[in-house]
Design an enzyme around this catalytic site. Structure first.
Site, PDB file in Angstrom:
ATOM      1  N   SER A 164       0.827  -1.213   0.000  1.00 48.71           N
ATOM      2  CA  SER A 164       0.000   0.000   0.000  1.00 48.71           C
ATOM      3  C   SER A 164       0.862   1.264   0.000  1.00 48.71           C
ATOM      4  O   SER A 164       2.032   1.250   0.372  1.00 48.71           O
ATOM      5  CB  SER A 164      -0.902   0.020   1.233  1.00 48.71           C
ATOM      6  OG  SER A 164      -1.587  -1.199   1.369  1.00 48.71           O
TER       7      SER A 164
HETATM    8  N1  SAH Z   1      -0.882  -4.926   3.970  1.00 52.30           N
HETATM    9  C1  SAH Z   1      -0.054  -5.229   2.812  1.00 52.30           C
HETATM   10  C2  SAH Z   1      -0.721  -4.933   1.500  1.00 52.30           C
HETATM   11  C3  SAH Z   1      -1.813  -5.879   1.256  1.00 52.30           C
HETATM   12  S1  SAH Z   1      -2.305  -6.156  -0.425  1.00 52.30           S
HETATM   13  C4  SAH Z   1       1.297  -4.558   2.895  1.00 52.30           C
HETATM   14  O1  SAH Z   1       1.562  -3.819   3.849  1.00 52.30           O
HETATM   15  O2  SAH Z   1       2.122  -4.799   2.005  1.00 52.30           O
HETATM   16  C5  SAH Z   1      -3.680  -7.193  -0.025  1.00 52.30           C
HETATM   17  C6  SAH Z   1      -3.313  -8.578   0.402  1.00 52.30           C
HETATM   18  O3  SAH Z   1      -4.518  -9.215   0.800  1.00 52.30           O
HETATM   19  C7  SAH Z   1      -2.718  -9.431  -0.711  1.00 52.30           C
HETATM   20  O4  SAH Z   1      -1.459  -9.892  -0.348  1.00 52.30           O
HETATM   21  C8  SAH Z   1      -3.720 -10.575  -0.865  1.00 52.30           C
HETATM   22  O5  SAH Z   1      -3.111 -11.835  -1.135  1.00 52.30           O
HETATM   23  C9  SAH Z   1      -4.395 -10.581   0.491  1.00 52.30           C
HETATM   24  N2  SAH Z   1      -5.728 -11.189   0.533  1.00 52.30           N
HETATM   25  C10 SAH Z   1      -6.764 -11.047  -0.327  1.00 52.30           C
HETATM   26  N3  SAH Z   1      -7.819 -11.789   0.083  1.00 52.30           N
HETATM   27  C11 SAH Z   1      -7.437 -12.401   1.241  1.00 52.30           C
HETATM   28  C12 SAH Z   1      -8.082 -13.308   2.152  1.00 52.30           C
HETATM   29  N4  SAH Z   1      -9.342 -13.748   1.983  1.00 52.30           N
HETATM   30  N5  SAH Z   1      -7.383 -13.733   3.222  1.00 52.30           N
HETATM   31  C13 SAH Z   1      -6.112 -13.329   3.435  1.00 52.30           C
HETATM   32  N6  SAH Z   1      -5.448 -12.484   2.618  1.00 52.30           N
HETATM   33  C14 SAH Z   1      -6.112 -12.015   1.528  1.00 52.30           C
END
Ligand code: SAH
Length: 221
Positions: free
Chosen positions: A67
């Site tokens: 992000s």
């Molecule tokens: N917080 C992260 C950015 C997240 S991007 C950082 O600091 O880099 C969103 C993430 O959510 C992705 O890695 C994706 O794989 C995950 N995601 C999406 N759906 C999900 C689910 N149902 N359970 C767990 N993770 C999920």
């Protein structure tokens, strides 16, 4: 110099990074302090590493994104974390957001549906000595029942509605921050507070996140 192997940003780069956060509304001193301590460059590898200190989202493996720093700051600020809190993050991604949370909270659990992201993030947590984070591969839309309830929950992928199991795993007095909306449209960051008599919602700002998907991911996808 910038990048993961350089020992962090130089003073000028760091100043600009913090200035961008402040000018976009990240004003909480504890949050700014945490973001000054955790080197975002450690969470980005490959060709985008030299852009780690710009206020923009960047690609990470498995087709996901780390992000934008100011959004990380605003979400963290909205959670109003205290040093006693047990926090759940759904969407480990690079691990950057979890590392910031870990500077502010007692204990952080973070889950991602991609095992590869969890493995890489765990390696960085270990290298940084962040011993109060546990990262696990799981479908976070069901929460993490074995560690529930949580004081704070942060979802970093967009759901159509705040997932029911996550609401159920929030303590009374707890706060959840979650981007809500269709994956391909503009989403809204929502703050949910759980009181004795139910949930209060407030809309914070428009955001854009990758979607919250059901089930575990195939690595590389
Ligand atoms: N917080 C992260 C950015 C997240 S991007 C950082 O600091 O880099 C969103 C993430 O959510 C992705 O890695 C994706 O794989 C995950 N995601 C999406 N759906 C999900 C689910 N149902 N359970 C767990 N993770 C999920």
């Amino acid at each position: 110099m910038t990048g993961p192997s350089s020992g962090g940003p130089d003073a000028e780069t760091k100043m600009q990074f913090l200035y961008a956060l402040r000018s976009r509304g990240v004003t909480d001193k504890r949050v700014l302090n945490a973001m000054e301590t955790i080197d975002r460059g450690r969470f980005i590898t490959g060709i985008f590493a030299d852009r780690a200190y710009e206020d923009m989202p960047l690609p990470i493996p498995c087709g996901q994104t780390i992000s934008q720093p100011s959004v990380v700051g605003l979400m963290t600020q909205a959670l109003q974390i205290t040093a006693r809190d047990k926090v759940l993050e759904v969407g480990t991604g690079s691990g950057y957001q979890a590392a910031i949370l870990a500077r502010l909270a007692r204990r952080v659990y973070t889950v991602d549906r991609h095992a590869r992201l969890v493995r890489d993030a765990n390696a960085v947590f270990q290298a940084l000595g962040l011993v109060n984070i546990t990262a696990m591969t799981a479908d976070g839309s069901h929460g993490l029942a074995e560690q529930a309830p949580f004081d704070r929950i942060l979802v970093t992928a967009a759901a159509e509605d705040p997932p029911g199991p996550l609401l159920a795993q929030l303590k009374i007095g707890g706060i959840m921050v979650v981007p809500v909306g269709q994956s391909d449209a503009v989403q809204t960051l929502i703050r949910v507070r759980r009181g004795e008599n139910g949930f209060d919602y407030d809309e914070l700002r428009p955001v854009r996140f990758v979607p919250l998907l059901e089930g575990l991911g195939k690595d590389g996808s």
